[in-house]
Design an enzyme around this catalytic site. Structure first.
Site, short mmCIF file in Angstrom:
data_model
loop_
_atom_site.label_atom_id
_atom_site.label_comp_id
_atom_site.label_asym_id
_atom_site.label_seq_id
_atom_site.Cartn_x
_atom_site.Cartn_y
_atom_site.Cartn_z
N ASP A 38 36.77 -25.31 -11.59
CA ASP A 38 35.39 -25.69 -11.24
C ASP A 38 35.24 -26.11 -9.79
OD1 ASP A 38 34.76 -25.22 -13.92
OD2 ASP A 38 35.27 -27.28 -14.47
N LYS A 41 34.50 -21.49 -7.28
CA LYS A 41 35.02 -20.13 -7.03
C LYS A 41 33.93 -19.08 -7.15
CE LYS A 41 37.90 -20.84 -10.41
NZ LYS A 41 37.70 -22.28 -10.67
N GLY A 65 33.88 -20.68 -16.40
CA GLY A 65 32.43 -20.67 -16.23
C GLY A 65 32.19 -20.69 -14.73
N HIS A 66 31.76 -19.57 -14.18
CA HIS A 66 31.58 -19.44 -12.73
C HIS A 66 30.09 -19.35 -12.41
CE1 HIS A 66 35.91 -17.68 -12.28
NE2 HIS A 66 35.88 -18.89 -12.82
N GLN A 249 40.09 -20.77 -13.48
CA GLN A 249 40.76 -22.07 -13.63
C GLN A 249 41.26 -22.53 -12.25
OE1 GLN A 249 41.80 -19.57 -16.35
NE2 GLN A 249 39.85 -20.32 -17.06
P1 GDP Z 1 33.95 -22.35 -10.66
O1 GDP Z 1 34.38 -22.40 -12.08
O2 GDP Z 1 35.07 -22.65 -9.72
O3 GDP Z 1 33.23 -21.08 -10.30
O4 GDP Z 1 32.90 -23.56 -10.46
P2 GDP Z 1 31.71 -23.94 -11.46
O5 GDP Z 1 30.63 -22.95 -11.32
O6 GDP Z 1 32.22 -24.23 -12.83
O7 GDP Z 1 31.29 -25.36 -10.88
C1 GDP Z 1 30.88 -25.53 -9.57
C2 GDP Z 1 29.46 -26.14 -9.59
O8 GDP Z 1 29.15 -26.60 -8.30
C3 GDP Z 1 28.38 -25.14 -9.94
O9 GDP Z 1 27.34 -25.81 -10.59
C4 GDP Z 1 27.92 -24.64 -8.57
O10 GDP Z 1 26.58 -24.15 -8.58
C5 GDP Z 1 28.02 -25.90 -7.77
N1 GDP Z 1 28.32 -25.73 -6.34
C6 GDP Z 1 29.14 -24.83 -5.73
N2 GDP Z 1 29.23 -25.09 -4.42
C7 GDP Z 1 28.45 -26.18 -4.19
C8 GDP Z 1 28.16 -26.96 -3.03
O11 GDP Z 1 28.66 -26.71 -1.95
N3 GDP Z 1 27.33 -28.03 -3.20
C9 GDP Z 1 26.79 -28.36 -4.41
N4 GDP Z 1 25.99 -29.42 -4.46
N5 GDP Z 1 27.03 -27.64 -5.51
C10 GDP Z 1 27.87 -26.58 -5.40
P1 IMO Z 2 36.92 -22.22 -14.30
O1 IMO Z 2 37.37 -20.81 -14.07
C1 IMO Z 2 37.98 -26.22 -15.73
C2 IMO Z 2 40.76 -26.45 -19.11
C3 IMO Z 2 40.20 -26.97 -20.42
C4 IMO Z 2 41.46 -27.62 -20.97
C5 IMO Z 2 42.57 -26.70 -20.54
C6 IMO Z 2 43.00 -25.69 -21.61
O2 IMO Z 2 35.49 -22.38 -14.64
O3 IMO Z 2 37.38 -23.11 -13.20
P2 IMO Z 2 41.89 -23.49 -22.61
O4 IMO Z 2 40.60 -23.29 -23.33
O5 IMO Z 2 42.04 -22.67 -21.37
O6 IMO Z 2 43.08 -23.34 -23.51
O7 IMO Z 2 41.86 -25.05 -22.17
O8 IMO Z 2 42.06 -25.98 -19.42
N1 IMO Z 2 40.01 -25.30 -18.54
C7 IMO Z 2 39.20 -25.39 -17.47
N2 IMO Z 2 38.82 -26.47 -16.76
N3 IMO Z 2 37.57 -24.99 -15.37
C8 IMO Z 2 37.98 -23.90 -16.06
O9 IMO Z 2 37.70 -22.64 -15.66
C9 IMO Z 2 38.80 -24.07 -17.19
N4 IMO Z 2 39.35 -23.24 -18.09
C10 IMO Z 2 40.10 -23.99 -18.89
O10 IMO Z 2 39.17 -27.90 -20.21
O11 IMO Z 2 41.68 -28.86 -20.32
MG MG Z 3 33.87 -23.39 -13.84
#
Ligand code: GDP
Ligand code: IMO
Ligand code: MG
Length: 456
Positions: A38, A41, A65-66, A249
């Site tokens: 998170d 990416k 979840g991207h 991840q």
């Molecule tokens: P990922 O799994 O690495 O793709 O990241 P996620 O989408 O799960 O979580 C990142 C969160 O931060 C999302 O809600 C994005 O919309 C948000 N986000 C990404 N870059 C920025 C930033 O520079 N500032 C803020 N405030 N939010 C951001």
């Molecule tokens: P993105 O790509 C954050 C965590 C779960 C749990 C552990 C194992 O959005 O960054 P699993 O279901 O993979 O067997 O769970 O890994 N986890 C993540 N945490 N971002 C993710 O993906 C994750 N994918 C799995 O919360 O701790």
């Molecule tokens: Mg994510």
């Protein structure tokens, strides 16, 4: 004879590819999460996909979840690579585990939004493994049984699916598309799975006929998408196309290098971009690590710089730190450069992107964890023993914060002095240069310091 011909074509393509890479005419870039996922990416892959010809995801499944935000509209992808919004060819790599129901939902969602996600845009490796209903059932039942000792998985069946891949009881797209093999294998696999579900977990068994019926519908719809992606990527690279590899991840959720057993079930480090997509290591030119300006974690497991006070709550609220997959509240803490240095080494990072820097605005002082203290000793490297890690306390260096709202800034030189100092201190501590600064969730809320796709 045919095979020899094919080989010579491949060698020819590899020759061109090597020539192009040496001359620095193309870049093939891997995007990796450096922390516990998170990091943002999705936003950065979406942004950089503009400069790539194709985007490949190489591991994980719909545990990811991207999030992408374009013109104020939010998209969350769990399986389809984040390059889809830039209308690039997107590949689901052989290293992924795919829940076909979720994939079809995602394709339909994109189509209703007017985003091209047909077989011309989206290609699925015939070797990618399928998440089956019993994988999800086992994931849930196991977590429930573990009680206090649970991992905190996403419940999507990821671990049980990778287990079956490793023990050679998995189902791939190639089997899905062969009805005879599929139904024969499913019946024999279910003998074992149902015994386990019923007798060990007291859970509901799966019905083979129902699975065969349900999955044959998926097969019908997904067949046109399925291909040998290694061959397609090789051809693309041979003709000078640039590839972006999208990690899911983060480094510290890696099955080998993370906080085992509180990890996911795949290798999340850059080395797996090759194995999980079917390309060799010389194809890669840059490895970019995504660094959230502070640290978060969902699920359980040690997290040395975690904050349990008002500051942690403030970061969580300001950063809207809720999981994009499960909606769980993310645990928050200060930036930890022990884990970042680990990520630099494990992934061969050539640069990093700092995200969510806007969230740190308004804090008088910012702490950066530079080492751990364990029983009076200073540790600079990340320990493998979780009991030691759980007892590590962070050694902090304090930097002055900034009060300005930086979300409207688009040039590095316009950032407040203290923001620039925060970034350059991270560069010094981890030994890798920053290439992009993200100051908001939107695609345009970005400062490009050095675009990794543009040489010079
Ligand atoms: P990922 O799994 O690495 O793709 O990241 P996620 O989408 O799960 O979580 C990142 C969160 O931060 C999302 O809600 C994005 O919309 C948000 N986000 C990404 N870059 C920025 C930033 O520079 N500032 C803020 N405030 N939010 C951001
Ligand atoms: P993105 O790509 C954050 C965590 C779960 C749990 C552990 C194992 O959005 O960054 P699993 O279901 O993979 O067997 O769970 O890994 N986890 C993540 N945490 N971002 C993710 O993906 C994750 N994918 C799995 O919360 O701790
Ligand atoms: Mg994510």
């Amino acid at each position: 004879m045919k095979e020899v011909l094919c080989d010579s074509v491949d060698f020819h393509l590899l020759g061109i590819q090597k020539f192009i890479l040496k001359e620095s005419l193309v870049s093939n870039i891997v995007i990796i999460g450096t922390q516990w996922g998170d990091e943002g990416k999705g936003k950065i892959v979406d942004l950089l996909a503009e400069f790539a010809d194709a985007v490949v995801r190489f591991q994980g499944g719909n545990n990811a979840g991207h999030t992408m935000v374009v013109d104020g509209e939010q998209f969350i992808s769990h399986l389809v690579p984040s390059g889809i919004l830039q209308n690039k060819t997107c590949y689901i790599g052989n290293g992924m585990v795919v829940d076909p129901e979720v994939l079809l939902e995602e394709i339909d969602y994109l189509l209703t939004k007017g985003i091209a996600a047909g077989p011309d845009q989206l290609r699925i490796s015939e070797r990618a493994h399928l998440i089956m209903p019993y994988h999800k059932a086992i994931d849930h039942a196991r977590e429930k049984m573990k009680g206090d000792k649970k991992i905190g998985t996403t419940g999507r069946g990821i671990g049980p699916c990778y287990e079956d891949k490793a023990n050679r009881r998995g189902m791939r797209f190639v089997e899905l598309l062969d009805p005879d093999i599929f139904s024969e294998s499913i019946k024999s696999i279910l003998d074992e799975k149902n015994f386990y579900l019923k007798n060990y977990f007291s859970s509901e068994p799966s019905d083979p006929d129902q699975i065969i019926k349900q999955y044959s519908k998926y097969a019908e719809r997904l067949a046109p998408y399925v291909t040998n992606i290694s061959v397609e990527l090789h051809q693309a690279m041979g003709s000078g196309q640039q590839i972006l590899f999208e990690g899911a991840q983060g480094t510290h959720l890696d099955i080998d290098h993370g906080t085992y057993p509180y990890v996911t079930s795949s290798n999340t480090v850059s080395g797996n971009a090759c194995a999980g997509a079917g390309v060799g290591p010389v194809a890669l030119t840059d490895i970019i690590g995504i660094v959230k300006a502070y640290t978060t974690r969902v699920g359980r497991g040690p997290f040395p710089s975690e904050l349990f006070d008002d500051t942690g709550d403030r970061i969580q609220k300001k950063g809207a730190e809720f999981g994009a997959t499960t909606g769980r509240r993310r645990r928050c803490g200060w930036l930890d450069t022990v884990i970042l240095r680990n990520a630099v080494r494990l992934n061969s990072l050539t640069g990093f992107v700092i995200t969510k820097l806007d969230v740190l605005g308004g804090f008088e002082t910012l702490n950066i964890c530079t080492a751990y203290e364990y029983e009076g000793n200073i540790l600079h490297d990340f320990p493998a023993n979780l009991n030691i890690l759980a007892k590590c306390s962070p050694v902090y260096e304090s930097l002055p914060g900034w009060s300005e709202d930086i979300s409207g800034i688009r040039k590095m030189e316009h950032l407040p002095e203290n923001t620039k100092k925060y970034i350059s201190r991270i560069e010094e501590l981890i030994g890798v240069p920053v290439c992009i600064v993200s100051v908001g969730p939107g695609r345009d809320e970005t400062i490009i310091v050095k675009n990794p796709f543009v040489s010079g």
